[in-house]
Write an enzyme that holds these catalytic residues in place. Structure first.
Site, PDB file in Angstrom:
ATOM      1  N   LYS A 112       1.094  -1.197   0.472  1.00 52.68           N
ATOM      2  CA  LYS A 112      -0.223  -0.026   0.184  1.00 52.68           C
ATOM      3  C   LYS A 112       0.995   0.840  -0.309  1.00 52.68           C
ATOM      4  CE  LYS A 112      -4.782  -1.600   0.858  1.00 52.68           C
ATOM      5  NZ  LYS A 112      -5.873  -1.298   1.623  1.00 52.68           N
ATOM      6  N   LYS A 198      -9.069 -11.000  -9.508  1.00 53.42           N
ATOM      7  CA  LYS A 198     -10.113 -11.734  -8.627  1.00 53.42           C
ATOM      8  C   LYS A 198     -11.342 -10.587  -8.592  1.00 53.42           C
ATOM      9  CE  LYS A 198      -9.265 -10.376  -4.361  1.00 53.42           C
ATOM     10  NZ  LYS A 198      -9.323 -10.230  -2.553  1.00 53.42           N
ATOM     11  N   LYS A 201     -14.298  -4.461  -5.983  1.00 58.33           N
ATOM     12  CA  LYS A 201     -14.779  -3.260  -6.473  1.00 58.33           C
ATOM     13  C   LYS A 201     -14.350  -1.946  -7.711  1.00 58.33           C
ATOM     14  CE  LYS A 201     -15.600  -3.215  -2.439  1.00 58.33           C
ATOM     15  NZ  LYS A 201     -16.601  -3.602  -0.799  1.00 58.33           N
TER      16      LYS A 201
HETATM   17  P1  AMP Z   1     -12.768  -6.426   0.725  1.00 55.80           P
HETATM   18  O1  AMP Z   1     -13.626  -5.642   0.197  1.00 55.80           O
HETATM   19  O2  AMP Z   1     -11.201  -6.647  -0.603  1.00 55.80           O
HETATM   20  O3  AMP Z   1     -11.365  -5.350   1.563  1.00 55.80           O
HETATM   21  O4  AMP Z   1     -13.111  -7.974   1.386  1.00 55.80           O
HETATM   22  C1  AMP Z   1     -13.956  -7.549   2.241  1.00 55.80           C
HETATM   23  C2  AMP Z   1     -13.518  -9.115   2.776  1.00 55.80           C
HETATM   24  O5  AMP Z   1     -14.159  -9.951   1.606  1.00 55.80           O
HETATM   25  C3  AMP Z   1     -11.485 -10.426   2.801  1.00 55.80           C
HETATM   26  O6  AMP Z   1     -12.575 -11.056   3.962  1.00 55.80           O
HETATM   27  C4  AMP Z   1     -11.841 -10.388   1.230  1.00 55.80           C
HETATM   28  O7  AMP Z   1     -10.961 -11.546   1.766  1.00 55.80           O
HETATM   29  C5  AMP Z   1     -13.202 -11.375   0.966  1.00 55.80           C
HETATM   30  N1  AMP Z   1     -13.147 -11.103  -0.347  1.00 55.80           N
HETATM   31  C6  AMP Z   1     -12.746  -9.721  -1.538  1.00 55.80           C
HETATM   32  N2  AMP Z   1     -13.245 -10.002  -2.462  1.00 55.80           N
HETATM   33  C7  AMP Z   1     -12.628 -11.678  -2.621  1.00 55.80           C
HETATM   34  C8  AMP Z   1     -13.191 -12.926  -3.380  1.00 55.80           C
HETATM   35  N3  AMP Z   1     -13.017 -12.180  -5.190  1.00 55.80           N
HETATM   36  N4  AMP Z   1     -12.471 -13.846  -3.733  1.00 55.80           N
HETATM   37  C9  AMP Z   1     -12.956 -14.192  -2.593  1.00 55.80           C
HETATM   38  N5  AMP Z   1     -12.848 -13.579  -1.241  1.00 55.80           N
HETATM   39  C10 AMP Z   1     -13.318 -11.991  -1.315  1.00 55.80           C
END
Ligand code: AMP
Ligand code: TRP
Length: 336
Positions: A112, A198, A201
């Site tokens: 980051k 992946k 957003k």
């Molecule tokens: P984030 O919005 O990226 O901070 O993710 C929030 C939670 O969702 C975290 O625990 C991530 O591991 C999970 N997560 C986010 N994107 C994915 C994805 N494409 N597949 C599986 N888990 C996800």
């Protein structure tokens, strides 16, 4: 009765919730409620560690709370981090039990801070460096036994244990509980528009499917999912097809999954059938989410009051820990 073990996890308020978040994290949180005493936080202090917009932060914090409730988390498990300011207080104390060198070597900090350096502002906040100390405070303040997170968080959890140990050594007492990660098998959901990356957003609208999207939008996004093989080696399943099968499995449509997989193995799978099955499974799973979200949207004021009240309840535990930590650290305090 045997005391239930405690689970804590937190999520940053960053906008829409998609099926990657749901199948990768939130569904597991919902299921854990049956077996454990659970605390789930929306961590708005953490969301300040990268450049951010204050108005969006307030909006996203409430939206995430509403979304978590709509997916099935009980109100009494939920809290907003800034409504429990003891997290920040404990973070300060823990800063003094954390090695600067260890913080600067954290993978997430390196990634980051590089991102920030390359952006136009080039500003790296000290909050970004101390992010994992605040995370340790989130966990240790509730004396959590288990922390359900993806393995990308293992390094942060290790740091939380190091802090707890160093603190306990100085206190001369095994006061803080050393937390363990709870790794459950969860799918990694890929973008349907570009299945080698992946679902997320940050990559833009076509790279994620909102769990509250209207059925027609979900169908449309699945219908346009990329299935072609690209440079997949001959005889291997393409990433797009793999992702669709994995979604079907995540929706627990085992019979349809088996039938379609048999077709695939026999070489006569029609992608439209697979897409149809996935789209209908996602629509079915998200029907109650949409319904509950509409109910919440119609009662936002009361729901906010409920979450403030649950944060106040949860805060009592945090205050108890802070008082004991202050005493063990040689800090003066007054009883509330
Ligand atoms: P984030 O919005 O990226 O901070 O993710 C929030 C939670 O969702 C975290 O625990 C991530 O591991 C999970 N997560 C986010 N994107 C994915 C994805 N494409 N597949 C599986 N888990 C996800
Ligand atoms: N760092 C975590 C993530 O990016 C979010 C988080 C903050 C967290 N505090 C926590 C997760 C405490 C578990 C426990 O996903």
């Amino acid at each position: 009765m045997e005391q239930k073990k405690r689970v804590l996890s937190c999520i940053q308020p960053t906008g829409d919730m998609h099926f990657g978040n749901y199948f990768g994290a939130v569904k597991n949180w919902v299921d854990l409620q049956a077996e454990y005493e659970c605390f789930y936080g929306v961590v708005n202090y953490h969301a300040m560690t990268m450049p951010y917009d204050s108005k969006k932060l307030v909006h996203n914090t409430w939206e995430l709370i509403f979304n978590l409730m709509a997916t099935g988390l009980k109100t009494e498990t939920l809290f907003i981090q800034s409504l429990v300011p003891e997290h920040a207080e404990l973070c300060w104390i823990f800063n003094c039990f954390t090695s600067y060198g260890q913080l600067s070597r954290m993978t997430q900090f390196k990634d980051k801070s590089k991102q920030s350096e390359e952006s136009s502002e080039g500003f790296i906040s000290a909050g970004l460096l101390n992010y994992p100390v605040l995370q340790a405070a989130d966990i240790l303040i509730y004396r959590a036994d288990f922390v359900p997170v993806g393995d990308d968080q293992d390094q942060h959890l290790e740091l939380a244990r190091n802090i707890a140990q160093r603190f306990n050594n100085q206190a001369g007492k095994e006061y803080l509980i050393l937390p363990k990660a709870l790794h459950t098998e969860v799918p990694r959901v890929m973008s349907t528009a570009e299945p080698t990356r992946k679902m997320s957003k940050s990559a833009g609208e076509k790279h994620y499917i909102n769990i509250f999207a209207e059925p027609d939008r979900i169908r449309k996004q699945i219908r346009s999912a990329v299935t072609d093989a690209g440079d997949t080696p001959a005889g291997e399943m393409s990433p797009g097809v793999k992702n669709l099968f994995s979604l079907l499995k995540a929706c627990e449509k085992h019979d349809i999954y088996d039938a379609l997989m048999n077709n695939y193995n026999a070489g006569n799978l029609k992608y439209v059938d697979l897409k149809e099955a996935v789209a209908e499974a996602l629509v079915e799973i998200s029907n109650p989410f949409r319904q509950r979200k509409a109910e919440i949207n119609a009662n936002k004021k009361e729901v906010k009051e409920q979450v403030k009240a649950s944060s106040v309840e949860i805060r009592k535990r945090a205050q108890e820990t802070i008082r004991e930590v202050q005493e063990l650290s040689g800090l003066l305090n007054v009883k509330f």
